[in-house]
Design a protein around this motif. Structure first.
Motif, mmCIF file in Angstrom:
data_model
loop_
_atom_site.group_PDB
_atom_site.id
_atom_site.type_symbol
_atom_site.label_atom_id
_atom_site.label_comp_id
_atom_site.label_asym_id
_atom_site.label_seq_id
_atom_site.Cartn_x
_atom_site.Cartn_y
_atom_site.Cartn_z
ATOM 1 N N THR A 166 4.943 -2.769 -3.852
ATOM 2 C CA THR A 166 3.547 -2.699 -4.261
ATOM 3 C C THR A 166 2.819 -1.679 -3.394
ATOM 4 O O THR A 166 3.221 -1.414 -2.252
ATOM 5 C CB THR A 166 2.852 -4.065 -4.135
ATOM 6 O OG1 THR A 166 2.989 -4.538 -2.785
ATOM 7 C CG2 THR A 166 3.467 -5.076 -5.074
ATOM 8 N N VAL A 167 1.747 -1.127 -3.940
ATOM 9 C CA VAL A 167 0.962 -0.104 -3.251
ATOM 10 C C VAL A 167 -0.359 -0.718 -2.794
ATOM 11 O O VAL A 167 -1.040 -1.397 -3.569
ATOM 12 C CB VAL A 167 0.697 1.107 -4.168
ATOM 13 C CG1 VAL A 167 -0.240 2.108 -3.483
ATOM 14 C CG2 VAL A 167 2.015 1.780 -4.537
ATOM 15 N N LYS A 168 -0.698 -0.482 -1.553
ATOM 16 C CA LYS A 168 -1.962 -0.950 -0.988
ATOM 17 C C LYS A 168 -2.749 0.263 -0.502
ATOM 18 O O LYS A 168 -2.254 1.057 0.289
ATOM 19 C CB LYS A 168 -1.711 -1.925 0.169
ATOM 20 C CG LYS A 168 -2.989 -2.372 0.879
ATOM 21 C CD LYS A 168 -2.673 -3.273 2.056
ATOM 22 C CE LYS A 168 -3.942 -3.669 2.792
ATOM 23 N NZ LYS A 168 -3.633 -4.521 3.982
ATOM 24 N N ILE A 169 -3.991 0.388 -0.965
ATOM 25 C CA ILE A 169 -4.853 1.492 -0.568
ATOM 26 C C ILE A 169 -5.842 0.995 0.486
ATOM 27 O O ILE A 169 -6.617 0.065 0.232
ATOM 28 C CB ILE A 169 -5.607 2.089 -1.777
ATOM 29 C CG1 ILE A 169 -4.606 2.558 -2.843
ATOM 30 C CG2 ILE A 169 -6.512 3.226 -1.342
ATOM 31 C CD1 ILE A 169 -3.627 3.607 -2.354
ATOM 32 N N ASP A 170 -5.776 1.609 1.650
ATOM 33 C CA ASP A 170 -6.681 1.270 2.749
ATOM 34 C C ASP A 170 -7.852 2.262 2.717
ATOM 35 O O ASP A 170 -7.668 3.443 3.015
ATOM 36 C CB ASP A 170 -5.929 1.354 4.080
ATOM 37 C CG ASP A 170 -6.791 0.918 5.258
ATOM 38 O OD1 ASP A 170 -7.969 0.571 5.044
ATOM 39 O OD2 ASP A 170 -6.284 0.933 6.403
ATOM 40 N N PRO A 171 -9.064 1.810 2.385
ATOM 41 C CA PRO A 171 -10.190 2.753 2.269
ATOM 42 C C PRO A 171 -10.589 3.382 3.596
ATOM 43 O O PRO A 171 -11.313 4.385 3.606
ATOM 44 C CB PRO A 171 -11.316 1.874 1.697
ATOM 45 C CG PRO A 171 -10.960 0.481 2.073
ATOM 46 C CD PRO A 171 -9.469 0.417 2.061
ATOM 47 N N LYS A 172 -10.134 2.840 4.708
ATOM 48 C CA LYS A 172 -10.514 3.375 6.016
ATOM 49 C C LYS A 172 -9.666 4.581 6.416
ATOM 50 O O LYS A 172 -10.041 5.318 7.332
ATOM 51 C CB LYS A 172 -10.401 2.287 7.086
ATOM 52 C CG LYS A 172 -11.346 1.104 6.857
ATOM 53 C CD LYS A 172 -11.182 0.064 7.947
ATOM 54 C CE LYS A 172 -12.116 -1.126 7.721
ATOM 55 N NZ LYS A 172 -11.950 -2.149 8.784
ATOM 56 N N ARG A 173 -8.549 4.749 5.751
ATOM 57 C CA ARG A 173 -7.671 5.865 6.107
ATOM 58 C C ARG A 173 -8.149 7.154 5.455
ATOM 59 O O ARG A 173 -8.574 7.165 4.305
ATOM 60 C CB ARG A 173 -6.225 5.557 5.710
ATOM 61 C CG ARG A 173 -5.613 4.420 6.512
ATOM 62 C CD ARG A 173 -4.168 4.187 6.161
ATOM 63 N NE ARG A 173 -3.330 5.345 6.445
ATOM 64 C CZ ARG A 173 -1.994 5.306 6.530
ATOM 65 N NH1 ARG A 173 -1.371 4.145 6.375
ATOM 66 N NH2 ARG A 173 -1.311 6.393 6.769
ATOM 67 N N ARG A 174 -8.051 8.236 6.206
ATOM 68 C CA ARG A 174 -8.497 9.539 5.718
ATOM 69 C C ARG A 174 -7.346 10.521 5.515
ATOM 70 O O ARG A 174 -7.528 11.557 4.869
ATOM 71 C CB ARG A 174 -9.512 10.139 6.700
ATOM 72 C CG ARG A 174 -10.802 9.333 6.838
ATOM 73 C CD ARG A 174 -11.604 9.396 5.557
ATOM 74 N NE ARG A 174 -12.849 8.641 5.650
ATOM 75 C CZ ARG A 174 -12.997 7.408 5.235
ATOM 76 N NH1 ARG A 174 -11.954 6.759 4.679
ATOM 77 N NH2 ARG A 174 -14.152 6.793 5.348
ATOM 78 N N ASP A 175 -6.188 10.239 6.054
ATOM 79 C CA ASP A 175 -5.064 11.170 5.934
ATOM 80 C C ASP A 175 -4.289 10.919 4.653
ATOM 81 O O ASP A 175 -4.558 9.973 3.914
ATOM 82 C CB ASP A 175 -4.131 11.017 7.144
ATOM 83 C CG ASP A 175 -3.557 9.610 7.250
ATOM 84 O OD1 ASP A 175 -4.120 8.682 6.628
ATOM 85 O OD2 ASP A 175 -2.546 9.420 7.935
#
Length: 222
Positions: A166-175
């Motif tokens: 599964t894919v998890k998107i962390d909104p705090k990451r910028r890279d």
């Protein structure tokens, strides 16, 4: 000779006594039982008719009951909004994906062996090792792919290599870096053929299905 003894009869056939035997008609129990059943049926019909008249005079009839007891039709609510953006970015080729491979299981050596195989398939491996404390021994599926919004397409490309991931998107990451967290359900990477099929699905995911819940029919007034 008794008065009950016919003329000419005697000896052991002689009838003695001075009273006539009483002859009773046979009891007719069958007719009595049938009459009782008929009475019960008549009383039941009379009670049912009285109940129907009561409903009619009170503005109710059997139609209301049938309308309320009618089967329910499902009402579908709108499909949930996907967590990713409305328009998916094109997925890059493996050479355009830079990843970290982390082992979140108690088994040793998974990070290195998996990273080596992914490198053979064209992915750029930045580093490998044990999963950070927030994910260590907390990933139950085969793999969890973590990335920021800028790495969403790359995360979907990496997810094609592990079935059940599964894919998890962390909104705090910028890279654009992708972290592959190997979970306890992991056994091996998908075959290149299966990964190619998964890539087609990941590039064109089906729309989410609407959720349906039953709703009652509106009551009909008579």
């Amino acid at each position: 000779m008794s008065m009950l003894t016919p003329s000419g009869m005697g000896g052991k056939y002689r009838v003695t006594g001075n009273a006539y035997p009483k002859m009773r008609p046979p009891r007719r129990r069958g007719r009595f039982v049938a009459a009782m059943i008929a009475s019960v049926v008549v009383l039941g019909l009379f009670g049912w008719g009285a109940l129907q008249l009561f409903h009619v005079f009170n503005g109710k009839d059997s139609g209301d009951t049938k309308a309320n007891a009618a089967p329910q039709n499902p009402t579908c609510s709108p499909a949930p909004v996907p967590t990713h953006t409305a328009k998916l970015a094109p997925m890059p080729q493996p050479a355009g994906v830079t990843m970290n491979v982390f082992n979140a299981t108690p088994r040793g050596g998974l990070a290195k062996s998996t990273a080596d195989e992914l490198a053979k398939r064209g992915f750029k491996v930045n580093k490998f090792g044990n999963a950070p404390p927030g994910y260590d021994k907390k990933v139950s599926q085969s793999a969890l792919i973590v990335a920021g919004p800028a790495g969403e397409a790359a995360a979907r490309e990496a997810g094609t290599q592990v079935a059940g991931s599964t894919v998890k998107i962390d909104p705090k990451r910028r890279d654009k870096m992708v972290d592959v967290m190997i979970g306890t359900a992991f056994s091996t990477l998908a075959t290149p053929a299966d990964a190619a099929k998964a890539r087609i699905v990941a590039a064109n995911p089906p729309p989410p299905k609407p959720s349906c819940s039953p709703s009652a029919h509106p009551a009909t007034k008579h």
